[in-house]
Structures are given as C-alpha cells and as structure tokens.
Scaffold this motif. Sequence first.
Motif, mmCIF file in Angstrom:
data_model
loop_
_atom_site.group_PDB
_atom_site.id
_atom_site.type_symbol
_atom_site.label_atom_id
_atom_site.label_comp_id
_atom_site.label_asym_id
_atom_site.label_seq_id
_atom_site.Cartn_x
_atom_site.Cartn_y
_atom_site.Cartn_z
ATOM 1 N N TYR A 53 -56.221 -6.024 -1.425
ATOM 2 C CA TYR A 53 -56.247 -4.981 -2.444
ATOM 3 C C TYR A 53 -57.426 -5.165 -3.399
ATOM 4 C CZ TYR A 53 -51.558 -3.515 -1.112
ATOM 5 O OH TYR A 53 -50.482 -3.065 -0.439
ATOM 6 N N LYS A 70 -60.543 -2.946 -3.358
ATOM 7 C CA LYS A 70 -60.507 -1.603 -3.926
ATOM 8 C C LYS A 70 -60.950 -1.603 -5.388
ATOM 9 C CE LYS A 70 -56.626 -0.254 -0.969
ATOM 10 N NZ LYS A 70 -55.235 0.261 -0.946
ATOM 11 N N GLY A 79 -56.906 -1.608 -11.975
ATOM 12 C CA GLY A 79 -56.148 -1.128 -10.837
ATOM 13 C C GLY A 79 -57.016 -0.436 -9.816
ATOM 14 N N PRO A 80 -56.453 -0.069 -8.661
ATOM 15 C CA PRO A 80 -57.239 0.539 -7.579
ATOM 16 C C PRO A 80 -57.794 1.909 -7.933
ATOM 17 C CG PRO A 80 -54.898 0.591 -7.058
ATOM 18 C CD PRO A 80 -55.037 -0.266 -8.274
ATOM 19 N N GLU A 81 -57.188 2.592 -8.916
ATOM 20 C CA GLU A 81 -57.672 3.915 -9.305
ATOM 21 C C GLU A 81 -58.170 3.935 -10.752
ATOM 22 O OE1 GLU A 81 -54.624 6.739 -8.465
ATOM 23 O OE2 GLU A 81 -54.794 6.501 -6.285
ATOM 24 N N THR A 135 -49.467 3.890 -8.573
ATOM 25 C CA THR A 135 -49.580 3.973 -7.124
ATOM 26 C C THR A 135 -49.624 2.575 -6.533
ATOM 27 O OG1 THR A 135 -50.895 4.929 -5.315
ATOM 28 C CG2 THR A 135 -52.111 3.989 -7.159
ATOM 29 N N GLY A 187 -50.951 -0.748 -4.772
ATOM 30 C CA GLY A 187 -52.233 -1.426 -4.916
ATOM 31 C C GLY A 187 -52.100 -2.751 -5.640
ATOM 32 N N TRP A 188 -53.247 -3.296 -5.969
ATOM 33 C CA TRP A 188 -53.317 -4.598 -6.645
ATOM 34 C C TRP A 188 -53.800 -4.390 -8.067
ATOM 35 C CZ3 TRP A 188 -57.564 -7.618 -8.410
ATOM 36 C CH2 TRP A 188 -57.244 -8.944 -8.696
ATOM 37 N N TYR A 189 -53.113 -5.004 -9.033
ATOM 38 C CA TYR A 189 -53.404 -4.817 -10.449
ATOM 39 C C TYR A 189 -53.578 -6.177 -11.118
ATOM 40 C CZ TYR A 189 -51.766 -0.036 -9.682
ATOM 41 O OH TYR A 189 -51.603 1.249 -9.214
ATOM 42 N N VAL A 234 -49.135 -7.091 -6.905
ATOM 43 C CA VAL A 234 -49.361 -6.217 -5.763
ATOM 44 C C VAL A 234 -48.095 -5.392 -5.607
ATOM 45 C CG1 VAL A 234 -49.768 -6.060 -3.282
ATOM 46 C CG2 VAL A 234 -50.929 -7.828 -4.621
#
Length: 455
Positions: free
Chosen positions: A63, A66, A82-84, A105, A107-109, A119
């Motif tokens: 992750y 990203k 985060g991923p976004e 959403t 993903g990995w933070y 995750v």
Amino acid sequence: MIWYTGSYPLFLRCVVASYIFSTKMTRQRLRHYGSLLFLSINHLGRTFPGDICSEENQIVSSYAAKLGSEVEQDYTNHQFLGPEGNVDVELIDKSTNTYSLRFPTAGWYLWSATGLGFVVRDAVTVTIAFGSWSQHLALDLQHHEQWLAAGPLFAVTAEPEEAVAEIHLPHFISLQGEVDVSWFLVAHFKDEGMVLEQPSRVEPFYAVLDNPSFSLMGILLRIARGTRLSIPITSNTLLYFHPHPEDIKFHLYLVPSDALLTKMIDDEEERFCGVRLQTSPPVEPLTFGAHYIVSNSAHLEIIPTELKLSYRSPGEIQPFSKFYAGQMKEPIQLEITEKRHEILVWKTVVKPVDIQLGAAPSPPAFSGAAFVRENHRQLQARIGDLKGVLDDLQDNEVLSENEKELVEQAKTRQSKTDALLSMVEKKGDRALELLFRSLSERDPYLVSYLRQQSL
C-alpha cells in the motif's frame, strides 16, 4: 498470549513551578516518534519467536507505493497520510487527548508525527488516545524479567473492527546488532490485566499485528534473564535557547525518539519562552542506559555535564543540561560523547544568527534534492529497500546497468548506499528528486522521520 494480572499503581506526576516570561517571541514546535522505559515484571512465562524483515527489505506493505508524493505534503500532528490524500484527525476530547477520524477507503494510512499506521480493507472509523506506561506498569516490581517499553501506548478502537487488516505500532529499537525480534511483544491492557501478544512481524520502525483486536496497546521488549546486552535505540537531541539581553540560556535534552515525549518537552519549554533550534539527531543508534558527556567549544560551564539516556514518562521532570552563553557573539560548537568508550556521537554549531529574534522569513519550498543532500549520512545508515530503489533509478534512466552493478558489488550495505548516494548527487537535482520520490514510496517511515527532524 500471556496474561499478567498484578496491580498497576498510578504514577504520581511531578508539577514544575514556573515563572512565565512576558516577552513575546517566535516559538518552534517539533513532533516525532515514541517512548522508552525500563521495567521489570515477575513470572510472565516464555517469549515467542517473531518474524523480521531486515533493513534491506521494504519497510511497508504494498500500500505504501500508493502514497508516493503524498509523503511530502503534510507533517503536522493532525493528519494521516493516505492513498487518496491526507485525512484530518479531529480532537474530540481534550481532557483525555482523544482523537477521531474516518478512513474513507481501503489502503494504507500513516500518522507520520507518531509512526502509527493502519492497513484497512474498507472504510472505517477509528478513535485514538495516548496512554502512559507508568500508569499501567509498576516500576517497583521484582527484577525477575527485564523489559523495555519500546514505543508509545495507544488506546485504539475501530468501527467496524474487522475492516482493519493490520495495525503498525511504532517502536524505537534499532534492529542492528544483537537484538532478537523474539523479544518484541505487544502489551494489551484490559480489565482482567495485561495480555501479551506476539506481533505478526517486526520491521525497522514498527511492529505489525494482523487482524488486530483493539485496546490500550504498545510495544514491549522482553530480554531473557541473565542477558547482558547493550540495547541500541533511535534517539533525539532537543536544543532550546531562552533569550535574555545579558545572558542567553540553553537547554539540551538527550531522549528516545518519542513524538509524545518531544511534544511534552516542547510545551514545557514554550511555557518558559524557550525556542527550539533545528538540529539533526544522532546518526547512529545510541545505547539505552548509557551515560553521555556534554561539552562545548567555548568552555562554558555546563550543568550537568553528564546525561543518562533513559525514559521518563510525559508529566515527569525531564533531565537536561543547561549552560549560559552571555550575549553570544561567537559560534558555539556542542558535542555529546559516549562516556565509557569516549566516542563522539553528536555535534552541532550554534551561531549568533540562529538566535536572532524577529519575524522569520517564509520557509523555502520543499526540495527533494536538498533533502537527500542534507540527510546523506542518515540515508547511508538507514535506507531499507536498496534493491527496489536501484530498480526505480534504473527504470527512470538515472542509473545505467553498469552503474547499478557497481553499487551492488560494494561489500557492505552502508558502502552500497554511500556509493549510490554519491553517484546520484553527481548527476544533479533531477536525479536527486527521482531518488527522493523512490525513497518516499519505499521507505515512507524513514522519510517521515527525517523530515520531522528537519522542521
């Protein structure tokens, strides 16, 4: 799991009486990783083997790729990467220091200011509070088993809980040398007592629990009875000055790399109008419990000259060295030397311009190239996924096949990373920016940590 159901007496906090200066000035704040505390626990049973990914392996899960450019966007204390994009953290109870946020959403933070990571499989709401080891583990228990509290204590809940695939709990133990990952355990504090759980794996900056259950939790390091080892830890130096027209005062702290402890020291120093100066941490791991000598080039009296690298919980008085520099018209070089072997472990230079008060100019735009140059020694010692970085640089035509092979032929990991860094630095800023991008994707914990030190 291992259960311990003894009593946990509350820690009595010391209150420092203070005189608050009325002079207004610039205040600087820094935050970064964890805490460290030497403890003893009786009759706790056996330890378990654990898995380790070496510092040559990738630090985070897939992750992390990203995140990429997200790593360089925000290093405040109130956002997850985060991923976004960044995810805001809301303080919902100031009295208990409790935060809440929603990961939108899968993903990995990463909360870069603390090292705490998740995750997640799906959207989930998480609450996080910070605990004190001293409130849950007695310090006067019989010295039957030796323990280090090797990271901060978090009270975590998640809704729905099953949406969390992994939690990454930060620790500050260097995995170099004789440290055995089977010593790492996760301590859960529940109504029935303390539960000890084996982490799924241990990485250079954090330990992972798969499909975790949540509680008040943190990383403990258990050392087998009779073992006499020097435990290497990641540490930090905090240097503050207190302006005065006639006699400028300095405070120097040597502490484990603990974001919460650093914040507490920042807050306490700010109460006394202390201003933190930008300094780099020691490049190499230091030894927990060792004694270090503070000295300076101007032969100023330092009180005390000796500091012990240990942990005291936030709320306790933190030890520091103090000295006065008059009106400070000349630069002062500060050094910290390991007492037993007389090894220089840290030094910095403070110039008169560093302590000039007034409006500070706007900070320059962030430069990945400048980051790599300024952190050459740190990166040389700590780059994890070297193979992946080499592949990235070859794919981006920064390195040729022959240059990649030259790096790989070096005998030691540090000589490989030094060869890589020197080679890329000669190629200019574009090459360095691409190197920084690769490091941000493959070693976000390392990049986050180093950027915290340079704020």
